[in-house]
Write an enzyme that holds these catalytic residues in place. Structure first.
Site, PDB file in Angstrom:
ATOM      1  N   GLU A 298      -3.638  -9.022   6.838  1.00 36.94           N
ATOM      2  CA  GLU A 298      -2.986  -8.103   7.433  1.00 36.94           C
ATOM      3  C   GLU A 298      -2.129  -8.805   8.740  1.00 36.94           C
ATOM      4  O   GLU A 298      -0.927  -8.456   9.059  1.00 36.94           O
ATOM      5  CB  GLU A 298      -3.828  -7.056   8.290  1.00 36.94           C
ATOM      6  CG  GLU A 298      -4.630  -6.359   7.115  1.00 36.94           C
ATOM      7  CD  GLU A 298      -3.647  -5.181   6.489  1.00 36.94           C
ATOM      8  OE1 GLU A 298      -2.233  -5.213   6.513  1.00 36.94           O
ATOM      9  OE2 GLU A 298      -4.143  -4.307   5.625  1.00 36.94           O
TER      10      GLU A 298
ATOM     11  N   ARG B  72       2.124  -8.545   8.606  1.00 39.81           N
ATOM     12  CA  ARG B  72       2.476  -7.834   9.725  1.00 39.81           C
ATOM     13  C   ARG B  72       3.183  -8.778  11.006  1.00 39.81           C
ATOM     14  O   ARG B  72       4.249  -8.272  11.216  1.00 39.81           O
ATOM     15  CB  ARG B  72       1.467  -6.567  10.316  1.00 39.81           C
ATOM     16  CG  ARG B  72       1.153  -5.739   9.175  1.00 39.81           C
ATOM     17  CD  ARG B  72       0.072  -5.068   9.821  1.00 39.81           C
ATOM     18  NE  ARG B  72      -0.738  -4.134   8.882  1.00 39.81           N
ATOM     19  CZ  ARG B  72      -0.771  -2.773   8.766  1.00 39.81           C
ATOM     20  NH1 ARG B  72      -0.047  -1.934   9.787  1.00 39.81           N
ATOM     21  NH2 ARG B  72      -1.765  -2.279   7.912  1.00 39.81           N
TER      22      ARG B  72
ATOM     23  N   ASP C 286      -2.693  -6.160  -6.159  1.00 42.86           N
ATOM     24  CA  ASP C 286      -1.227  -5.726  -6.029  1.00 42.86           C
ATOM     25  C   ASP C 286      -0.471  -7.049  -5.656  1.00 42.86           C
ATOM     26  O   ASP C 286       0.438  -7.533  -6.461  1.00 42.86           O
ATOM     27  CB  ASP C 286      -0.806  -4.561  -5.372  1.00 42.86           C
ATOM     28  CG  ASP C 286      -1.286  -4.214  -4.191  1.00 42.86           C
ATOM     29  OD1 ASP C 286      -2.118  -5.308  -3.509  1.00 42.86           O
ATOM     30  OD2 ASP C 286      -1.384  -3.289  -3.433  1.00 42.86           O
TER      31      ASP C 286
ATOM     32  N   GLU D 148       5.523   2.770  -0.948  1.00 50.05           N
ATOM     33  CA  GLU D 148       5.576   1.808  -2.077  1.00 50.05           C
ATOM     34  C   GLU D 148       6.546   2.658  -3.190  1.00 50.05           C
ATOM     35  O   GLU D 148       7.259   1.909  -3.910  1.00 50.05           O
ATOM     36  CB  GLU D 148       4.152   1.683  -3.217  1.00 50.05           C
ATOM     37  CG  GLU D 148       3.265   0.623  -2.407  1.00 50.05           C
ATOM     38  CD  GLU D 148       2.554   0.935  -1.077  1.00 50.05           C
ATOM     39  OE1 GLU D 148       2.374   0.289  -0.196  1.00 50.05           O
ATOM     40  OE2 GLU D 148       2.508   2.224  -0.756  1.00 50.05           O
TER      41      GLU D 148
ATOM     42  N   THR E  63       5.527  -8.479   1.617  1.00 47.83           N
ATOM     43  CA  THR E  63       4.987  -7.143   1.168  1.00 47.83           C
ATOM     44  C   THR E  63       5.050  -6.096   2.481  1.00 47.83           C
ATOM     45  O   THR E  63       4.176  -5.055   2.071  1.00 47.83           O
ATOM     46  CB  THR E  63       3.582  -7.432   0.637  1.00 47.83           C
ATOM     47  OG1 THR E  63       3.405  -6.412  -0.195  1.00 47.83           O
ATOM     48  CG2 THR E  63       2.563  -7.960   1.865  1.00 47.83           C
TER      49      THR E  63
END
Length: 569
Positions: A183, A187, A315, A448, A532
């Site tokens: 994360e 981010r 994913d 998404e 992502t």
């Protein structure tokens, strides 16, 4: 003509009788009059012609000035970033409907940002219902950093500058906090690098390097597969207890874009070496179908018996295999990433099923030899990934990828359309003769599906995807907007609201919606690759031995997801 005065002081040539007595002079005067008239008429004609030409040029200039001003107003600073590098074919007239919708999305971003600024400035996330902030990620200003590139792309200069000042003066990573490596990378490292690539301001690069150095010990494992948790102040990497000590596939294989980019921009190869060692290790035991389970042993780098999924915890591993190849500009240095991705896509085809009676296409999950008819909304990144990957193969294979992408996108859109609020739940189950039903029924503002709609619109030009995206945006406006920001829903059928504005709503959902209604010259896909968390990073051509520390890595820019993999709100 000479002016000879009479005794009366009058000019003699002003007296008509003077000429009547002198016919030759009258004839000469007439000829002179005709000649002067012709000259005057010719000059007037020329003047009129010039006036018409000048007027036409003035109108053309005015039109170009208006067009430029409109582009500035609509695209903001992103125009400065992309327009000079765009080919003439990219500069097309803007659709008035697209302009209007783009401005609506921009207004939504302003509302979300100003609410965060008012009630949660400097904290990780806003709680709109209680009008306060919460530090979900250790107090790193997650929403602020996640929003930097969105503010820049939308041309929100004042907001961007204020956020930059906070990064320069207040952002501190020396915190006794057990951070998610994944994360924090997607981010914070990704958000800072994107802000650097867009603005060229070195403060963002320096901060990205600071936090990356604190994350780097996570890769110090026997296999090179990283631990997923690390203390930002003291190090001590480890894995969460609930995984039984295993590393998570998505959490371990979704740092490559950010750390490779960091090596390229700093000239220091250590970041790239760490993350590429992970892929090298996974490649040693890469299965024939390219499908890896969600748990990996960090000691040996081998697979543990667990679920195979394109949803939570799996994913973005597959996403980054494709995108690292794109990031390196498709050279031989990154060819193995593409090859691994294509093997995984063949494996994905074995998980594809279709419902009855409506023939919705979906991706199953796999446990051992059995399939589960379940698909996460998180897996709705896959249509966009497939569309993007279709660019790298021959015509027949490309069409197969694109057709599957379009089928899956239709399913994902119906995740939204099948609920009372027209917002998707967290996951769906499929039943013979009954199509689909929502499983976990919350919605936490995920991006998404609109991400995939963005890619499909960019790559096909089909405006249907814009219409679907607009419908989703309107559902967010109707159900998630409050006076102090945006919230998720505890249940997509009842519409009961939760109390959190996820940082990825500003980083991803609103950015992809904005770009869905923007010209393709804004963040063109042949120059940028999105991480992502929807942070665009510059594509830099990679060549063996030159891609992680040479002069191209040190060159200063002249331009300017899924995070929630564990499936918990």
């Amino acid at each position: 003509m000479a002016r000879v005065r009479s005794s009366s002081g009058r000019l003699r040539y002003c007296n008509p009788s003077y000429y009547l007595k002198r016919p030759k002079r009258l004839a000469l005067l007439f000829i002179a009059f005709v000649c002067v008239s012709l000259v005057v008429w010719d000059r007037q004609t020329l003047v009129r012609e010039h006036e018409v030409e000048i007027q036409k040029l003035s109108e053309d200039l005015s039109h170009l000035q208006n067009l430029l001003e409109e582009l500035k107003n609509v695209e903001g600073n992103a125009v400065r970033t992309t327009l000079n590098r765009s080919s003439k074919k990219d500069i097309v007239a803007d659709d008035p409907i697209e302009i209007e919708r783009r401005e609506k999305v921009k207004e939504a971003m302003i509302h979300a940002w100003s609410s965060y600024e008012k009630y949660a400035w400097g904290q990780d996330e806003l709680q709109p219902q209680s009008k306060n902030g919460v530090d979900s990620f250790g107090g790193l200003g997650a929403t602020l950093i996640d929003s930097l590139d969105t503010l820049y792309i939308m041309g929100l200069d004042d907001q961007f500058q204020k956020a930059k000042e906070w990064v320069a003066n207040s952002l501190d990573f020396d915190k006794n906090y057990e951070a998610s490596v994944f994360e924090t990378t997607i981010r914070v490292v990704g958000g800072l690098l994107s802000a650097y690539d867009l603005s060229g301001d070195k403060v963002f690069l320096d901060k990205a390097r600071d936090i990356a150095d604190r994350l780097l010990p996570a890769w110090d494992t026997p296999s090179g597969v990283p631990y997923n948790i690390i203390n930002l102040a003291h190090g001590r990497p480890h894995n969460p207890g609930w995984t039984g000590g295993e590393s998570i596939l998505a959490d371990s294989g979704t740092e490559q874009l950010e750390f490779i980019a960091l090596s390229q921009r700093t000239g220091d190869p250590k970041y790239q070496q760490k993350v590429e060692n992970t892929i090298t290790k996974l490649k040693e035991t890469f299965p024939n179908d390219g499908l890896l389970p969600i748990y990996i042993d960090p000691s040996r780098g081998t697979q543990s018996y667990s679920t195979i999924t394109f949803g939570a915890m799996g994913d973005s591993f597959y996403e980054y295999l494709l995108k690292v190849w794109i990031q390196g500009n498709r050279t031989s240095a990154v060819k193995h990433y593409r090859e691994m991705w294509e093997i995984s896509m063949k494996g994905m085809s074995s998980l594809i099923r279709r419902t009855t009676p409506s023939s919705f296409t979906y991706i199953c999950e796999k446990n051992g030899d059995s399939l589960t008819d379940k698909m996460d909304e998180l897996a709705c990144f896959a249509p966009g990934m497939l569309a993007l990957g279709s660019l790298g193969c021959g015509p027949d294979e490309s069409q197969k990828f694109l057709s599957l992408a379009e089928e899956l996108a239709w399913t994902c859109y119906n995740f939204y359309q099948s609920t009372q609020t027209k917002l998707a739940g967290e996951n769906y189950f499929f039943h013979a003769g009954q199509d689909m039903s929502v499983g976990t029924s919350w919605n936490i503002l995920r991006p998404e599906t609109v991400e995939s709609l963005f890619y499909l619109w960019r790559l096909t030009g089909n405006k249907t995807y814009q219409e679907w995206g607009w419908n989703i945006f309107q559902a967010f406006e109707k159900n998630s907007r409050t006076e102090s920001g945006y919230v998720g829903l505890k249940d997509v059928n009842s519409g009961v609201k939760d109390n959190k504005m996820q940082s990825f709503f500003l980083a991803e959902t609103l950015k992809y919606l904005y770009l869905l209604f923007s010209p393709p010259s804004v963040i063109p896909l042949d120059e940028w690759v999105f991480n992502t968390e929807a942070h665009p990073l510059r594509i830099v051509t990679r060549n063996d031995g030159k891609d992680s520390g040479g002069t191209q890595g040190k060159k200063k820019p002249t331009f300017k997801l899924r995070g929630r993999k564990e499936g918990r709100p």
